[in-house]
Design a protein around this motif. Structure first.
Motif, PDB file in Angstrom:
ATOM      1  N   GLU A  23       0.683  -1.094   0.079  1.00  0.00           N
ATOM      2  CA  GLU A  23       0.073   0.005  -0.109  1.00  0.00           C
ATOM      3  C   GLU A  23       0.792   1.388  -0.013  1.00  0.00           C
ATOM      4  OE1 GLU A  23      -4.211  -1.744   2.164  1.00  0.00           O
ATOM      5  OE2 GLU A  23      -2.557  -0.585   3.079  1.00  0.00           O
ATOM      6  N   LEU A  47       0.779   4.067  -2.676  1.00  0.00           N
ATOM      7  CA  LEU A  47       0.646   5.694  -2.138  1.00  0.00           C
ATOM      8  C   LEU A  47       1.737   6.446  -2.802  1.00  0.00           C
ATOM      9  CD1 LEU A  47      -0.226   5.225   1.540  1.00  0.00           C
ATOM     10  CD2 LEU A  47      -1.676   6.166  -0.473  1.00  0.00           C
ATOM     11  N   ILE A  85       0.929   7.189  -6.343  1.00  0.00           N
ATOM     12  CA  ILE A  85      -0.434   8.124  -6.322  1.00  0.00           C
ATOM     13  C   ILE A  85       0.091   9.598  -5.826  1.00  0.00           C
ATOM     14  CG2 ILE A  85      -2.396   8.831  -5.037  1.00  0.00           C
ATOM     15  CD1 ILE A  85      -2.981   5.587  -4.706  1.00  0.00           C
ATOM     16  N   LEU A  91      -0.301  18.322  -1.201  1.00  0.00           N
ATOM     17  CA  LEU A  91      -0.962  17.301  -0.901  1.00  0.00           C
ATOM     18  C   LEU A  91      -0.239  15.951  -1.374  1.00  0.00           C
ATOM     19  CD1 LEU A  91      -4.744  18.033  -2.152  1.00  0.00           C
ATOM     20  CD2 LEU A  91      -3.771  17.673   0.073  1.00  0.00           C
ATOM     21  N   ILE A 105       4.073  10.219   3.930  1.00  0.00           N
ATOM     22  CA  ILE A 105       3.220   9.024   4.810  1.00  0.00           C
ATOM     23  C   ILE A 105       3.773   7.598   4.262  1.00  0.00           C
ATOM     24  CG2 ILE A 105       1.080   8.014   5.177  1.00  0.00           C
ATOM     25  CD1 ILE A 105      -0.066  10.649   5.545  1.00  0.00           C
ATOM     26  N   ILE A 162      -0.209   4.067  12.317  1.00  0.00           N
ATOM     27  CA  ILE A 162      -0.545   3.722  10.947  1.00  0.00           C
ATOM     28  C   ILE A 162      -1.894   4.052  10.867  1.00  0.00           C
ATOM     29  CG2 ILE A 162      -1.532   1.803   9.302  1.00  0.00           C
ATOM     30  CD1 ILE A 162       1.459   1.840   9.535  1.00  0.00           C
ATOM     31  N   GLU A 191      -1.999   7.894  10.333  1.00  0.00           N
ATOM     32  CA  GLU A 191      -1.629   8.184   9.153  1.00  0.00           C
ATOM     33  C   GLU A 191      -2.861   7.694   7.983  1.00  0.00           C
ATOM     34  OE1 GLU A 191       3.043   7.405   9.052  1.00  0.00           O
ATOM     35  OE2 GLU A 191       1.936   5.857   8.348  1.00  0.00           O
ATOM     36  N   ALA A 192      -3.746   6.748   8.431  1.00  0.00           N
ATOM     37  CA  ALA A 192      -4.738   6.167   7.655  1.00  0.00           C
ATOM     38  C   ALA A 192      -5.672   7.428   7.679  1.00  0.00           C
ATOM     39  CB  ALA A 192      -5.420   5.103   8.187  1.00  0.00           C
ATOM     40  N   ALA A 232      -5.135  10.754   8.131  1.00  0.00           N
ATOM     41  CA  ALA A 232      -4.325  11.807   7.402  1.00  0.00           C
ATOM     42  C   ALA A 232      -4.690  11.567   5.757  1.00  0.00           C
ATOM     43  CB  ALA A 232      -2.904  12.033   7.744  1.00  0.00           C
ATOM     44  N   LEU A 233      -4.405  10.322   5.571  1.00  0.00           N
ATOM     45  CA  LEU A 233      -4.728  10.020   3.763  1.00  0.00           C
ATOM     46  C   LEU A 233      -6.228  10.033   3.703  1.00  0.00           C
ATOM     47  CD1 LEU A 233      -2.471   6.475   3.835  1.00  0.00           C
ATOM     48  CD2 LEU A 233      -2.319   8.931   2.680  1.00  0.00           C
ATOM     49  N   ILE A 278      -6.424  13.702   2.701  1.00  0.00           N
ATOM     50  CA  ILE A 278      -5.871  13.984   1.750  1.00  0.00           C
ATOM     51  C   ILE A 278      -6.560  13.515   0.466  1.00  0.00           C
ATOM     52  CG2 ILE A 278      -3.527  13.576   0.221  1.00  0.00           C
ATOM     53  CD1 ILE A 278      -2.241  13.391   3.012  1.00  0.00           C
ATOM     54  N   SER A 288      -9.643  15.702  -0.265  1.00  0.00           N
ATOM     55  CA  SER A 288      -9.114  16.761  -0.811  1.00  0.00           C
ATOM     56  C   SER A 288      -8.621  16.514  -2.185  1.00  0.00           C
ATOM     57  CB  SER A 288      -7.756  17.399   0.019  1.00  0.00           C
ATOM     58  OG  SER A 288      -8.399  17.524   1.401  1.00  0.00           O
ATOM     59  N   VAL A 289      -7.933  15.730  -2.596  1.00  0.00           N
ATOM     60  CA  VAL A 289      -7.588  15.289  -3.965  1.00  0.00           C
ATOM     61  C   VAL A 289      -8.895  15.265  -4.851  1.00  0.00           C
ATOM     62  CG1 VAL A 289      -6.223  13.628  -5.540  1.00  0.00           C
ATOM     63  CG2 VAL A 289      -5.222  14.302  -3.492  1.00  0.00           C
ATOM     64  N   LEU A 305      -7.539   8.843  -8.427  1.00  0.00           N
ATOM     65  CA  LEU A 305      -6.567   8.899  -7.516  1.00  0.00           C
ATOM     66  C   LEU A 305      -7.216   9.440  -6.016  1.00  0.00           C
ATOM     67  CD1 LEU A 305      -3.847  11.434  -9.285  1.00  0.00           C
ATOM     68  CD2 LEU A 305      -3.524   8.829  -9.000  1.00  0.00           C
ATOM     69  N   SER A 321      -8.511   6.138  -4.471  1.00  0.00           N
ATOM     70  CA  SER A 321      -7.517   5.134  -4.373  1.00  0.00           C
ATOM     71  C   SER A 321      -7.039   5.180  -2.948  1.00  0.00           C
ATOM     72  CB  SER A 321      -6.397   5.271  -5.583  1.00  0.00           C
ATOM     73  OG  SER A 321      -7.124   5.166  -6.685  1.00  0.00           O
ATOM     74  N   ILE A 322      -6.681   6.839  -2.821  1.00  0.00           N
ATOM     75  CA  ILE A 322      -6.266   6.925  -1.448  1.00  0.00           C
ATOM     76  C   ILE A 322      -7.262   6.912  -0.468  1.00  0.00           C
ATOM     77  CG2 ILE A 322      -5.161   8.921   0.023  1.00  0.00           C
ATOM     78  CD1 ILE A 322      -4.632  10.295  -2.469  1.00  0.00           C
ATOM     79  N   ILE A 360      -7.325   3.018   0.412  1.00  0.00           N
ATOM     80  CA  ILE A 360      -6.098   2.437   1.261  1.00  0.00           C
ATOM     81  C   ILE A 360      -6.233   3.012   2.593  1.00  0.00           C
ATOM     82  CG2 ILE A 360      -3.518   2.708   1.280  1.00  0.00           C
ATOM     83  CD1 ILE A 360      -3.375   2.717  -1.653  1.00  0.00           C
ATOM     84  N   HIS A 391      -8.627   0.586   4.369  1.00  0.00           N
ATOM     85  CA  HIS A 391      -8.101  -0.630   4.811  1.00  0.00           C
ATOM     86  C   HIS A 391      -6.923  -0.516   5.948  1.00  0.00           C
ATOM     87  CE1 HIS A 391      -4.850  -3.809   3.967  1.00  0.00           C
ATOM     88  NE2 HIS A 391      -5.987  -4.777   4.177  1.00  0.00           N
ATOM     89  N   GLN A 392      -6.182   0.513   5.905  1.00  0.00           N
ATOM     90  CA  GLN A 392      -4.943   0.526   6.968  1.00  0.00           C
ATOM     91  C   GLN A 392      -5.819   0.563   8.201  1.00  0.00           C
ATOM     92  OE1 GLN A 392      -2.329   3.291   5.628  1.00  0.00           O
ATOM     93  NE2 GLN A 392      -1.233   1.847   4.198  1.00  0.00           N
TER      94      GLN A 392
END
Lengths: 381, 381
Positions: free
Chosen positions: A178, A182, A185, A336, A343, B175, B178-179, B181-182, B185, B188-189, B336, B339-340, B343, B346-347
Motif C-alpha cells: 500500500e 501511495l 499516487i 497534498l 506518509i 498507522i 496516517e490512515a 491523514a490519508l 488528503i 481533498s485530492v 487518485l 484510491s487514497i 487504502i 483498509h489501513q
C-alpha cells in the motif's frame, strides 16, 4: 519448471536465475552480519548525494539548451556518459589498488580481472536493458506528450516491487504494498497540474499500439534496475568499481553499436559524437555519470526501492527550492502530493509495516522483513 | 486537575467528564461480550443505508429549489427536521413498548422516562452544538466560497480523532493516524478540481478573522459528534429511541428558541416556518431526519470514525453513479482520490494497523485495539 528458473509474471517467459537466488541471499546475508547501525548515516548520505545531483539536473539541462533546444544527438550523450563512467571506474580501481595492503588479493592482476569478468557476465543484461531504455524514452515522446510520459513512469514503482519479489525473492507486507501504491499516487497528484487540460479525464492514450508501448516503456527500465541489483549483489565480493567497469563497459559497447547502426542508416554525420556539445553539456554528462555511479551504490548496498524514494524526495526538494528561489507559491497539489509521499515513506520503512511470520488474515506477504535491509554498507576499501 | 475532568486540547477549557470515562468503557465492555461476528453484517447494512440516504440528498436538494434557489428559511428546515426525528423516536418507542415481554422494565412508564431523562441530560450538549453548527454553516458561506468550505470541512476527520482520544480515551496506532491523514488528503485530492482557479495556490483565506471562523467551523461539529457518541454510549442500557427522543427534543427546543430570537429581531414573518415548503422540501426534511437517526445508530453501536468513512464512501458512489448515468468521464483526481481513500480505509480497519502493547519504537499510541470495536450491535427490541 526447472530449479533455478523463474517465470516472469507479465510475459510468462522463463528466466535463468543462475547463480541461484539462494546464493544471492547467502552472499548478502554473510555481509549483513558485518553491518553496524553507524552505516545508517551512510544511507542518508547516499540519499543526500542523490538529491543534490538530481537537483542540479534541471539547471544543467536549461544551460545546455541553445535557443530552447538541444544541438547534440541524444545518442551521443548516452555514449559519452557511459565512457565517463568507465573512466571514473578505472580511476577508482587504480586508487583502490594502490591503497591495498600486503597479502590482499591484487585488484589489478589479469587473473582477478578475468575471474571477475566471468563471474559478472550477468551485468551485460542490465547494460543492454538500459541502452534499450534510453532509446525508448525518445520513441515514447513521439507517441505521448512529456507530462503523460512522466505520469506513466510512476507505474515503474509497482513493477519494480513485483520484479523484486520475483527475482530477489523480496517479501513485502500488505502495508508496504500500500505504501508503494501511495508513492505512485503521491507523485501523480503532484504532477496532476502539469497535465494538459484534455488528459485529466481518464482517457490517457487509447490507441491500440499505445498500450504495448506503455507496457514496454514501464517494464524495460524496471527490469534493468532489478537485474542490476541482482547482478551486483550476487557477486557481492567483487569490488563495486570492477563491477561498474564491466557494467559501463558493456553499456559503452551497446551504445557504440547503436551509433554505428544509425551511421549505416543515416550516413556518416551521426558518427560526429561531439557535435553540438559545449561546456554545459559536458557538465550535464558528468552529472548523468555521477547519478549512474551513485545508482550502482544504491543497488549494491541498499536497494532499488530506496533509490526510487530518493529520486522522489529529490524532486520534492527541487520543487521547494525553486519555489523559495523564484517566489512561486506552492500549489495545493504539491502539498497534498508530498504529504502522501512522506506518509508512504514512513509506512514503507516503519518497523510497524513488517509483520511477524504468523498465519494472520490470510495474507501471504506477512514475513518478517530484515530491518537492516536498507542500511548502507560502505565498500571495503 | 480534578478527577473526572478533562482538558480540551485546543481551548484548554476544563470539561466535566461525568459519568467518568471508566463508566463508559464498563457499560460498553459489558455489551461487547455479547457482540457476535454476525453483527458485522449489520455494520455493513448501516453503511449501505447511509450511502443510500446521502446519495438521495443532491437529487432532493435539486428538486427543492425554485428557480435555482430555496424559498424557505434554512432555520425552519432545521426545526422541522428535529420535529420529524422526535415524531419518529416516539413512534419507535411505542412500537418497542408494545413488543415488550411480561416482566421487562416498562419503557413508557413515567418513572422510566424521568430516570432516563435525568441520566441522559448530557445529550443537551451535542444538541446545542448541532444547533450552533447549523447556523455556522450559513455564516461560513458568507466568508468563503462553498468549495473552500468543503475543503476546510475535511479537517474535521483529524479533529474528531483527537477528540475521541481525549473524550473517549480511544487509542490509535501510528498507522491509523496516517490512515486518517490519508482520508483527509484523499477527499481533498478528489475536490481539487472543484476549487476555483485562484485558490489552488495555497493562499486560501488569510483575513485575520477567517482563521478563527475556520477553527470554530471545524471544532464545533466535531465536538458535537464526539459528545453525542460519548453521551449515547455512557448510558448504554437506555433504549436508543428514548435517547433520540431527548437528543432531538433538546434540538427542537434550541431551534425553536432560535426562531423566537429571530422573530424578535426581524419581525413576525420569521414565525411562518412552513413558508416556501413543497412536497420536495418535505422529502428533503425526511431524508435529513433519517440521516440524523442513522447517525445516532453509528455513534451508539459503531463510532464517529466509521460514520466519517461511510460518508466518504457515499460521496464516492454518488460520483461513480452520476458518471455512469450522465456519461461523465471520471477525472484523474477522482480516481487518485478514491484510491487514497480505499487504502486509508483498509489501513484504518486492518488488524495489521493495531499494534501489540509493547515498548516499541518510542510511539505512545501502540495499544492493542479491540477488533470488535466497529461491529454493530443491533438494538435489543
Amino acid at each position: 519448471m526447472k530449479k533455478g528458473m523463474i517465470e516472469c509474471s507479465v510475459c510468462h517467459s522463463k528466466l535463468l536465475a543462475s547463480p541461484s537466488s539462494k546464493t544471492v541471499s547467502r552472499a548478502y546475508d554473510r555481509h549483513k552480519s558485518r553491518v553496524s547501525s553507524k552505516q545508517k548515516a551512510l544511507n542518508v548520505l547516499l540519499v543526500v548525494g542523490d538529491c543534490m545531483l538530481v537537483g542540479l539536473q534541471p539547471i544543467l539541462v536549461y544551460m545546455s539548451k541553445v535557443d530552447g533546444k538541444f544541438e547534440f544527438s541524444p545518442i551521443s550523450v548516452n555514449f559519452l556518459t557511459e565512457v565517463t563512467k568507465v573512466v571514473f571506474a578505472i580511476v577508482m580501481l587504480i586508487l583502490q589498488a594502490r591503497s591495498q595492503k600486503v597479502g590482499e588479493k591484487p585488484l589489478l592482476s589479469m587473473s582477478t580481472f578475468v575471474q571477475a569478468a566471468r563471474n559478472n557476465v550477468l551485468l551485460a543484461v542490465p547494460a543492454l536493458l538500459y541502452a534499450i531504455n534510453n532509446y525508448l524514452k525518445f520513441i515514447m515522446q513521439l507517441y505521448f506528450n512529456p507530462a503523460t510520459v512522466k505520469m506513466l513512469s510512476n507505474l515503474k514503482v509497482l513493477v519494480i516491487a513485483v520484479l523484486l519479489k520475483l527475482v530477489m525473492k523480496r517479501r513485502f507486507s500488505i502495508i508496504q504494498w500500500e505504501a508503494l501504491a501511495l508513492l505512485l499516487i503521491g507523485i501523480s497528484v503532484n504532477q496532476l497540474r502539469s497535465l494538459p487540460e484534455g488528459t485529466t479525464a481518464l482517457g490517457l492514450p487509447v490507441a491500440t499500439g499505445a498500450y504495448m508501448y506503455t507496457f514496454i516503456f514501464v517494464t524495460v527500465p524496471s527490469l534493468a534496475s532489478v537485474f542490476n541489483e541482482y547482478a551486483l549483489k550476487s557477486q557481492y565480493d567483487t569490488s563495486i568499481y570492477l563491477q561498474n567497469l564491466f557494467l559501463y563497459g558493456y553499456g559503452a559497447i551497446f551504445n557504440f553499436l547503436a551509433i554505428l547502426g544509425i551511421t549505416l542508416v543515416k550516413g556518416p554525420s551521426s558518427m560526429d559524437i561531439l557535435h553540438g556539445h559545449s561546456r554545459a553539456t559536458m557538465l550535464l554528462i558528468c552529472n548523468n555519470a555521477a547519478q549512474g555511479i551513485l545508482s550502482s551504490f544504491f543497488f549494491k548496498y541498499a536497494d532499488t526501492i530506496l533509490k526510487k524514494y530518493s529520486s522522489t524526495v529529490a524532486t520534492i526538494f527541487t520543487g521547494i527550492a525553486s519555489a523559495a528561489m523564484f517566489g512561486h507559491k506552492l500549489t495545493m497539489n504539491f502539498v497534498l502530493g508530498i504529504s502522501i509521499v512522506f506518509i508512504s515513506m514512513h509506512q514503507f520503512f516503519s518497523p510497524l509495516a513488517k509483520v511477524k511470520d504468523e498465519p494472520h488474515n490470510g495474507v501471504m506477504e506477512l514475513k518478517e522483513e530484515d530491518p537492516q535491509r536498507y542500511s548502507l554498507f560502505s565498500p571495503s576499501h
